[in-house]
Design an enzyme around this catalytic site. Structure first.
Site, mmCIF file in Angstrom:
data_model
loop_
_atom_site.group_PDB
_atom_site.id
_atom_site.type_symbol
_atom_site.label_atom_id
_atom_site.label_comp_id
_atom_site.label_asym_id
_atom_site.label_seq_id
_atom_site.Cartn_x
_atom_site.Cartn_y
_atom_site.Cartn_z
ATOM 1 N N PRO A 190 4.586 -6.108 -6.516
ATOM 2 C CA PRO A 190 3.198 -5.335 -4.965
ATOM 3 C C PRO A 190 1.422 -6.400 -4.913
ATOM 4 C CG PRO A 190 3.665 -4.224 -6.051
ATOM 5 C CD PRO A 190 3.914 -4.776 -7.099
ATOM 6 N N TRP A 191 1.308 -6.311 -3.926
ATOM 7 C CA TRP A 191 -0.103 -6.254 -3.716
ATOM 8 C C TRP A 191 -0.926 -5.925 -4.127
ATOM 9 C CZ3 TRP A 191 -1.691 -2.760 -0.745
ATOM 10 C CH2 TRP A 191 -0.993 -2.801 0.712
ATOM 11 N N PRO A 217 4.168 -12.909 -8.113
ATOM 12 C CA PRO A 217 3.723 -12.208 -7.674
ATOM 13 C C PRO A 217 3.133 -12.016 -6.183
ATOM 14 C CG PRO A 217 2.981 -13.873 -8.647
ATOM 15 C CD PRO A 217 3.982 -14.138 -8.705
ATOM 16 N N GLU A 220 2.171 -12.920 -2.687
ATOM 17 C CA GLU A 220 1.274 -13.976 -2.074
ATOM 18 C C GLU A 220 -0.370 -13.326 -1.842
ATOM 19 O OE1 GLU A 220 3.872 -12.837 0.923
ATOM 20 O OE2 GLU A 220 4.326 -12.615 -0.692
ATOM 21 N N SER A 259 7.785 -2.179 -0.622
ATOM 22 C CA SER A 259 7.947 -1.588 0.524
ATOM 23 C C SER A 259 9.565 -1.795 0.599
ATOM 24 C CB SER A 259 7.585 -1.932 2.057
ATOM 25 O OG SER A 259 8.541 -3.554 1.728
ATOM 26 N N CYS A 295 1.395 3.908 -4.151
ATOM 27 C CA CYS A 295 2.879 4.880 -3.201
ATOM 28 C C CYS A 295 2.520 6.139 -3.774
ATOM 29 C CB CYS A 295 4.155 3.804 -3.528
ATOM 30 S SG CYS A 295 3.950 4.033 -5.534
ATOM 31 N N GLU A 326 4.693 5.763 6.209
ATOM 32 C CA GLU A 326 3.448 5.771 5.413
ATOM 33 C C GLU A 326 2.896 4.553 5.833
ATOM 34 O OE1 GLU A 326 3.854 3.305 0.693
ATOM 35 O OE2 GLU A 326 4.994 2.901 1.668
#
Length: 502
Positions: free
Chosen positions: A173-174, A199, A201, A251, A306, A404
């Site tokens: 994730p980012w 990874p 983007e 996600s 998260c 979320e």
């Protein structure tokens, strides 16, 4: 509790001429395949932006199916040799990786902050945890155990083996580019697999730099990195016939897409998805300690976490006092660019799209009559900054308490009965993390067992260790990161039975 309708947060700026990284600090803006920077088969690129200013800072290849196939071929070629190494050999390789990352810790932290906008204190913590992850897995892989060899049928000896899976596809994730890569790479390599990693983007730079730094420490093809989008690179990883397992941190929507794509080939899937962590505060709790803990647990990495303690359920009798304490903590945050001082605690959100998403949640909350005791919107100026926010008097079932948000936003609801608190905490679709705050030991044990979350903290929140598993239930996915359970997830069990009659 009185509310405001506009944030009053100043954003500290680094000032003209301050360079967080030099051009020489950037990685080669290419894929990393078989240990070498490799151009894409396509000419299209994806722009990477500085979240503090909105300015373009780099462009990486928009990877293609052919790029993924080349990376998988490299991983497949390296797989037999790497799988045949001893645990000691793999352990020493992970220890060398840890040392190399530690030697370049400050440069990696600055690059991570440049790419994600997170404060340097957060990026430095990420790098330190990445180092610890490799060192833990280096030790753990030498102590894995299986059922003892024994005769379960007369004259037949059963032996249980733990084997590598082969090639593993990884999507990271980012929000924690380097750390989440480490959480996957360490146990995957430790279990004897090779891998191809995509990874995000949005934040690819530290992962590409990591691959450069450790290329000489691994066999060519053991670790490959292909940049690009989920619908192209991620989709190919999920469907590639030579990939045995796909591991994703991201996600819920991304998890569903990966699981659906992997279903046709029946490949295994390891999913660490979103969360909406309830913080259940009982009347007998240490309210000051709870508020102080949420200062970090609710807003670390600007709430782009998260496991963040983002949904408070507090007993009605102490709600006003707790909210007052929490607001005082939040009002003291230093918000700014990562180069504006080591005391900056809250940075921008990672991208324009995510910033707009969080602003949308806050706008809809305000339209629904939900007040902000502090913050409540964007700060203004360049970059994608949101004021640290506490939403109060949140009604049961409100969107901001169910979904979320993934920003610097904590909601506060009240309850009156213990059973009500547990029921409402469990009502969200997520099941990643939660915390319980009480001085009653019996209650803490009972409530923790009744909460449907993979991690439940008692009188703390967002405290992690490499030795203990991390992963969720329900919509938060399945599979475990960290601990020996990760090594088990990235290996397979084989039973060999020997007929020993003579």
């Amino acid at each position: 509790m009185s509310t405001t309708t506009a944030p009053l947060t100043d954003v500290r700026r680094a000032g003209a001429g301050h360079a967080l990284v030099e051009p020489s600090d950037l990685p080669a803006l290419k894929h990393s395949i078989a240990g070498e920077p490799t151009p894409s088969t396509a000419t299209e690129t994806i722009d990477v932006f500085n979240p503090s200013t909105g300015e373009k800072i780099a462009a990486v290849p928009a990877g293609t199916t052919e790029d993924v196939d080349a990376a998988v071929a490299a991983a497949l070629s390296a797989s037999p040799g790497w799988a045949s190494t001893t645990p000691k050999e793999r352990s020493l390789a992970l220890l060398r990786i840890a040392d190399r990352v530690e030697q370049n810790a400050e440069a990696l932290a600055r690059l991570e902050s440049f790419d994600t906008g997170k404060p340097l204190s957060v990026s430095r913590d990420d790098v330190a945890q990445a180092v610890d992850t490799f060192r833990f897995m280096a030790g753990a892989l030498r102590t894995t155990t299986s059922a003892a060899a024994d005769e379960f049928v007369a004259d037949h000896l059963s032996v249980i083996h733990r084997e590598p899976l082969g090639v593993v596809g990884v999507v990271t994730p980012w929000n924690y580019p380097l750390l989440m890569a480490a959480w996957k790479i360490a146990p995957i390599l430790g279990a004897g697999n090779t891998l191809v990693l995509k990874p995000s983007e949005i934040t690819p730079l530290s992962t590409l730099k990591f691959a450069e730094l450790v290329a000489d420490l691994l066999p060519a093809g053991a670790l490959n990195v292909v940049t690009g989008t989920g619908p192209v690179v991620g989709q190919r990883l999920s469907t590639h016939p030579d990939i045995a397992l796909v591991a994703l941190t991201g996600s819920v929507a991304s998890g569903r897409a990966v699981a659906a794509s992997a279903a046709d080939s029946l490949k295994r899937v390891h999913l660490e998805l979103g969360g909406k962590a309830p913080v259940v505060v009982f009347a007998d709790a240490d309210l000051a300690a709870a508020a102080s803990s949420l200062r970090a647990a609710g807003y670390w990495n600007s709430g782009q976490e998260c496991g963040a303690g983002c949904r408070v359920l507090v007993h009605a009798s102490v709600a006003e006092e707790f909210t007052r304490l929490l607001v005082a903590e939040v009002e003291s945050f230093a918000v700014g660019e990562p180069g504006a001082g080591d005391d900056v605690e809250i940075g921008p959100l990672v991208s324009k799209g995510h910033y707009e998403k969080v602003v949308g949640y806050l706008d809809r909350a305000r339209e629904a009559g939900i007040g902000a005791a502090v913050g409540g919107g964007a700060t203004g100026g360049p970059g994608w900054f949101i004021a640290p926010t506490v939403l109060v008097d949140v009604p049961v079932g409100a969107e901001c308490a169910r979904e979320e948000i993934f920003g610097p936003v904590v909601t506060v609801e009240t309850f009156t009965e213990e059973d009500e608190a547990v029921r409402r905490a469990n009502e969200v679709v997520y099941g990643l993390a939660a915390s319980v705050w009480t001085r009653d030991a019996a209650r803490s044990h009972d409530v923790a067992r009744r909460l449907d979350f993979g991690t439940v903290w008692v009188n703390c929140h967002l405290v992690l260790a490499s030795e203990v598993p991390w992963g969720g239930f329900k919509g938060s996915g399945y599979g475990r990161d960290l601990s020996v359970y990760a090594l088990e997830d990235f290996s397979r069990t084989k039973h060999v039975m020997h007929n020993r009659t003579r």
